[in-house]
Design an enzyme around this catalytic site. Structure first.
Site, PDB file in Angstrom:
ATOM      1  N   ARG A   1      44.410  45.124  29.707  1.00  0.00           N
ATOM      2  CA  ARG A   1      43.608  46.077  30.469  1.00  0.00           C
ATOM      3  C   ARG A   1      42.298  46.267  29.732  1.00  0.00           C
ATOM      4  O   ARG A   1      42.275  46.268  28.487  1.00  0.00           O
ATOM      5  CB  ARG A   1      44.321  47.436  30.573  1.00  0.00           C
ATOM      6  CG  ARG A   1      45.463  47.476  31.579  1.00  0.00           C
ATOM      7  CD  ARG A   1      44.964  47.501  33.015  1.00  0.00           C
ATOM      8  NE  ARG A   1      46.048  47.620  33.975  1.00  0.00           N
ATOM      9  CZ  ARG A   1      46.661  46.585  34.569  1.00  0.00           C
ATOM     10  NH1 ARG A   1      46.294  45.350  34.295  1.00  0.00           N
ATOM     11  NH2 ARG A   1      47.623  46.791  35.440  1.00  0.00           N
TER      12      ARG A   1
ATOM     13  N   GLU B   1      35.586  48.428  35.264  1.00  0.00           N
ATOM     14  CA  GLU B   1      35.639  47.291  36.196  1.00  0.00           C
ATOM     15  C   GLU B   1      35.072  47.735  37.524  1.00  0.00           C
ATOM     16  O   GLU B   1      35.422  48.835  37.984  1.00  0.00           O
ATOM     17  CB  GLU B   1      37.091  46.829  36.386  1.00  0.00           C
ATOM     18  CG  GLU B   1      37.614  46.098  35.175  1.00  0.00           C
ATOM     19  CD  GLU B   1      39.055  45.623  35.301  1.00  0.00           C
ATOM     20  OE1 GLU B   1      39.715  45.938  36.312  1.00  0.00           O
ATOM     21  OE2 GLU B   1      39.513  44.939  34.383  1.00  0.00           O
TER      22      GLU B   1
ATOM     23  N   HIS C   1      39.318  40.211  36.643  1.00  0.00           N
ATOM     24  CA  HIS C   1      40.694  40.731  36.702  1.00  0.00           C
ATOM     25  C   HIS C   1      41.534  39.926  37.707  1.00  0.00           C
ATOM     26  O   HIS C   1      41.981  40.454  38.722  1.00  0.00           O
ATOM     27  CB  HIS C   1      40.689  42.233  37.057  1.00  0.00           C
ATOM     28  CG  HIS C   1      41.978  42.923  36.701  1.00  0.00           C
ATOM     29  ND1 HIS C   1      42.043  44.226  36.281  1.00  0.00           N
ATOM     30  CD2 HIS C   1      43.269  42.484  36.710  1.00  0.00           C
ATOM     31  CE1 HIS C   1      43.306  44.569  36.056  1.00  0.00           C
ATOM     32  NE2 HIS C   1      44.070  43.516  36.305  1.00  0.00           N
TER      33      HIS C   1
END
Ligand code: NAP
Ligand code: GLV
Length: 321
Positions: A239, A268, A287
């Protein structure tokens, strides 16, 4: 009897939505960005189940709104740091994730990142697109071997183990760091457990596979980057907040480490005005660790099946609380 209500926060996996529609009254948020908090508060109060994505933040206020009615939140992901699990448990809301189906895809992507940064794949591609390949000369594109190097896995779970499997073909020496020893995996793959700092200073490639928690948030900052070798690479498949992006940028600029390849950032999407985006020694992907077509759908179906089980009072396949 009226059908039970399911709210789905994105129209991303039609197979999963169709499965839910055969049994329940399903409403789908049609935009491609997360529903705003006031929408989630309202939907929690009238829904029996909600299917979420990793960027839906489910906090105590939303869960309180669902108290007494909402039975399950099914995250279409293995990570569930976007949900306040403690607050859910206190209100009898089951939280589920999608383990066991995405590890192979994530391990493939981990090696894609390792190979891309080590062998300058995206660097070379950029050079061609920018018209810089005008003479046959490999010198600007000389990379680092992956074959035979030391791989350090931080957070040895499902994904980490699949990364080890792939490393065998590259004849890498594998080291790992997790809070508990994994004796079976150590024996099976002949790998060695190291302390956190030792793994940082030993390995050529350091690959992060931890869940995000208070313990792992910013676990790689300037202090840890300073422990890494100048010829080593950082890979982040976990993450974004596990790595301090500003500190990583500083380490790349100063040559403290040789490069990085990261699938996740904090925040993000990564802001385009962050200087790290313009550094040549990093590969950044949006991602997409689990995002093969098959795995994307399988995760949606797994989340839907968790909802079906919960609303039909059957055994829930993958609860986390
Ligand atoms: P997992 O099977 O639960 O493995 C995670 C491992 O991390 C555990 O075995 C755990 O071992 C270790 N760990 C936990 N806290 C730690 C700490 N403080 N220090 C060191 N090790 C620690 O999970 P997984 O399926 O491999 O997935 C890992 C994470 O990858 C997910 O939580 C998610 O955030 C991320 N992910 C990202 C993508 C992507 O698209 N980029 C896709 C899928 C998953 P111990 O308990 O022994 O420490
Ligand atoms: C994706 O990031 C996941 O946790 O499955």
């Amino acid at each position: 009897m009226p059908k039970q209500k399911v709210y789905v926060t994105r129209a991303r996996v039609p197979t999963a939505i169709e499965l839910l529609q055969t049994l329940f009254d399903v409403e789908v948020w049609s935009e491609n960005t997360p529903p705003p908090k006031d929408v989630l508060i309202e939907k929690a109060s009238i829904s029996d189940a909600i299917m979420t994505e990793v960027d839906d933040l489910i906090d105590e206020e939303i869960l309180e709104s669902g108290k007494g009615k909402l039975k399950i939140i099914a995250n279409r992901a293995v990570g569930y740091n976007n949900i306040d699990v403690e607050a859910a448990t206190a209100r009898n809301v089951t939280i589920t994730n999608t383990p066991g189906i995405l590890a192979e895809a994530c391990a493939d992507m981990t090696f894609a990142l390792i190979l891309s940064i080590a062998r300058k794949v995206t660097f070379g591609d950029r050079a061609i697109r920018n018209g810089k390949w005008t003479v046959f000369d490999q010198s600007p594109y000389l990379g680092t071997d992956v074959y035979g190097k030391k791989l350090g896995i931080i957070g040895l779970g499902d994904i980490g183990e699949k990364v080890i499997k792939r490393s065998i073909g590259f004849e890498m020496d594998v080291f790992y760091h997790s809070r508990t020893a994994k004796a079976e995996i150590e024996e099976k793959y002949r790998i060695t457990r190291l302390g956190f700092e030792d793994i940082l200073s030993t390995c050529d490639y350091i690959s992060l596979h931890v869940p995000l928690s208070p313990e792992t948030e910013k676990m790689i900052s300037s202090r840890e980057l300073a422990l890494m070798r100048e010829d080593s690479f950082l890979i982040n498949m976990s993450r974004g907040p596990t790595v301090d992006l500003d500190d990583l940028h500083a380490a790349l600029e100063s040559g403290q480490i040789a490069g990085a390849a990261i699938d996740v950032t904090d925040p993000e999407p990564v802001p385009m005005d962050h200087p790290i985006v313009h550094n040549e020694n990093i590969v950044i992907t949006p991602h997409i660790g689990s995002a093969s077509k098959a795995t994307f759908t399988a995760m949606g179906v797994a989340a839907a099946k968790n909802i079906v089980a919960a609303l039909q009072d059957k055994q829930i396949p993958s609860p986390v609380n």
